[in-house]
Scaffold this motif. Structure first.
Motif, PDB file in Angstrom:
ATOM      1  N   ASP A   1      28.512  12.308  28.421  1.00  0.00           N
ATOM      2  CA  ASP A   1      27.619  12.705  29.514  1.00  0.00           C
ATOM      3  C   ASP A   1      26.720  13.959  30.116  1.00  0.00           C
ATOM      4  O   ASP A   1      28.002  14.565  29.508  1.00  0.00           O
ATOM      5  CB  ASP A   1      28.025  12.017  31.004  1.00  0.00           C
TER       6      ASP A   1
ATOM      7  N   GLN B   1      32.778  18.717  29.143  1.00  0.00           N
ATOM      8  CA  GLN B   1      32.028  19.424  28.816  1.00  0.00           C
ATOM      9  C   GLN B   1      32.035  19.832  27.729  1.00  0.00           C
ATOM     10  O   GLN B   1      30.753  19.637  26.410  1.00  0.00           O
ATOM     11  CB  GLN B   1      32.393  20.227  29.651  1.00  0.00           C
TER      12      GLN B   1
ATOM     13  N   SER C   1      23.661  10.683  33.021  1.00  0.00           N
ATOM     14  CA  SER C   1      23.405  10.151  34.185  1.00  0.00           C
ATOM     15  C   SER C   1      22.526   9.657  35.139  1.00  0.00           C
ATOM     16  O   SER C   1      22.515   8.715  35.834  1.00  0.00           O
ATOM     17  CB  SER C   1      24.991   9.373  34.044  1.00  0.00           C
ATOM     18  N   ASP C   2      22.923  10.927  36.585  1.00  0.00           N
ATOM     19  CA  ASP C   2      22.582  11.154  37.217  1.00  0.00           C
ATOM     20  C   ASP C   2      21.121  11.950  37.915  1.00  0.00           C
ATOM     21  O   ASP C   2      20.893  12.490  38.530  1.00  0.00           O
ATOM     22  CB  ASP C   2      23.590  11.934  37.603  1.00  0.00           C
ATOM     23  N   TRP C   3      20.167  12.247  36.273  1.00  0.00           N
ATOM     24  CA  TRP C   3      19.733  12.489  36.207  1.00  0.00           C
ATOM     25  C   TRP C   3      18.295  12.125  34.882  1.00  0.00           C
ATOM     26  O   TRP C   3      16.693  12.483  36.041  1.00  0.00           O
ATOM     27  CB  TRP C   3      19.080  14.729  35.956  1.00  0.00           C
TER      28      TRP C   3
ATOM     29  N   PRO D   1      25.857  14.881  33.744  1.00  0.00           N
ATOM     30  CA  PRO D   1      25.117  14.927  33.687  1.00  0.00           C
ATOM     31  C   PRO D   1      25.411  16.257  35.018  1.00  0.00           C
ATOM     32  O   PRO D   1      25.747  17.662  34.628  1.00  0.00           O
ATOM     33  CB  PRO D   1      25.976  15.252  35.376  1.00  0.00           C
ATOM     34  N   ARG D   2      24.051  16.607  35.827  1.00  0.00           N
ATOM     35  CA  ARG D   2      23.860  18.061  36.710  1.00  0.00           C
ATOM     36  C   ARG D   2      23.836  17.964  37.638  1.00  0.00           C
ATOM     37  O   ARG D   2      24.229  18.697  38.205  1.00  0.00           O
ATOM     38  CB  ARG D   2      21.980  17.607  36.512  1.00  0.00           C
ATOM     39  N   ARG D   3      24.924  17.156  38.726  1.00  0.00           N
ATOM     40  CA  ARG D   3      25.361  16.521  40.092  1.00  0.00           C
ATOM     41  C   ARG D   3      26.796  16.303  39.706  1.00  0.00           C
ATOM     42  O   ARG D   3      27.458  16.367  40.768  1.00  0.00           O
ATOM     43  CB  ARG D   3      24.047  16.217  40.787  1.00  0.00           C
ATOM     44  N   THR D   4      26.852  15.778  39.185  1.00  0.00           N
ATOM     45  CA  THR D   4      28.022  15.168  38.779  1.00  0.00           C
ATOM     46  C   THR D   4      29.570  15.733  38.533  1.00  0.00           C
ATOM     47  O   THR D   4      29.460  16.960  37.216  1.00  0.00           O
ATOM     48  CB  THR D   4      28.189  13.823  38.217  1.00  0.00           C
ATOM     49  N   PRO D   5      30.664  15.622  38.650  1.00  0.00           N
ATOM     50  CA  PRO D   5      31.628  17.123  38.440  1.00  0.00           C
ATOM     51  C   PRO D   5      31.775  16.372  36.999  1.00  0.00           C
ATOM     52  O   PRO D   5      32.170  14.883  36.976  1.00  0.00           O
ATOM     53  CB  PRO D   5      32.583  17.140  39.304  1.00  0.00           C
ATOM     54  N   GLN D   6      32.835  17.214  35.843  1.00  0.00           N
ATOM     55  CA  GLN D   6      33.083  16.410  34.865  1.00  0.00           C
ATOM     56  C   GLN D   6      33.799  17.622  34.722  1.00  0.00           C
ATOM     57  O   GLN D   6      33.851  19.308  34.643  1.00  0.00           O
ATOM     58  CB  GLN D   6      31.781  17.093  33.859  1.00  0.00           C
TER      59      GLN D   6
ATOM     60  N   THR E   1      35.217   8.043  27.506  1.00  0.00           N
ATOM     61  CA  THR E   1      34.177   9.220  27.102  1.00  0.00           C
ATOM     62  C   THR E   1      35.280  10.442  26.556  1.00  0.00           C
ATOM     63  O   THR E   1      34.967  11.538  25.996  1.00  0.00           O
ATOM     64  CB  THR E   1      34.520   9.960  28.234  1.00  0.00           C
TER      65      THR E   1
END
Length: 157
Positions: free
Chosen positions: A85, A97, A52-54, A87-92, A29
């Motif tokens: 990635d 970011q 990945s989550d949406w 993501p919308r719900r997974t913290p990063q 990553t």
């Protein structure tokens, strides 16, 4: 009956041992870490831009291609894997970011999934990425997707 039970136990034990010895793919990553591996191995980067989550098409690409034994075998000789990635719900982590947003802008990624192939070079401590080509979801499973990926990688040579 004993023979059937013994055969069943041997098959299950063999499958379990095989699953334990199969190495999972390593998706980096951090671009800097992936670049070091790429420069050392002389393999281009495969940059997987995903939600990945949406993103339904991203998940479909993962299931139909990126998580298959054919893809895993192909990656060993051909690329260094990098997951970028969104993501919308997974913290990063904020630095990931920031890195991903910069790469998204650099490669002009407008939709997901997008897969870019790039060759890194280091000049004066700065990383440059030469774009080889891009793809996304391709219907037809791993064979069809890998055919397109191989055509892109042919540009490297």
């Amino acid at each position: 009956m004993k023979k059937i039970i013994i055969a069943f136990v041997l098959i299950v034990a063999s499958a379990t041992a095989q699953a334990q010895t199969a190495k999972p793919l390593v998706w980096e990553t951090n671009l800097e870490a992936a670049t070091k591996v790429s420069l050392k191995t002389k393999k281009p980067l495969l940059l997987f831009f995903t939600g990945s989550d949406w993103c339904g098409w991203c998940i479909r690409l993962q299931n139909e291609v990126l998580k298959t034994p054919e893809f895993a075998a192909w990656t060993k000789d051909n690329v260094v894997l990098v997951e970028l990635d969104f993501p919308r719900r997974t913290p990063q982590q904020p630095e990931i970011q920031k890195q991903n947003a910069e790469l998204q802008q650099m490669f002009q990624v407008r939709g997901y999934p997008t897969v870019w192939f790039a060759t890194p070079t280091k000049t004066d401590g700065k990383t440059n990425l030469a774009q080889l080509g891009s793809t996304g979801y391709v219907a037809g499973g791993p064979a069809k997707w890998l055919e397109g990926a191989n055509q892109i990688l042919a540009n490297k040579k």
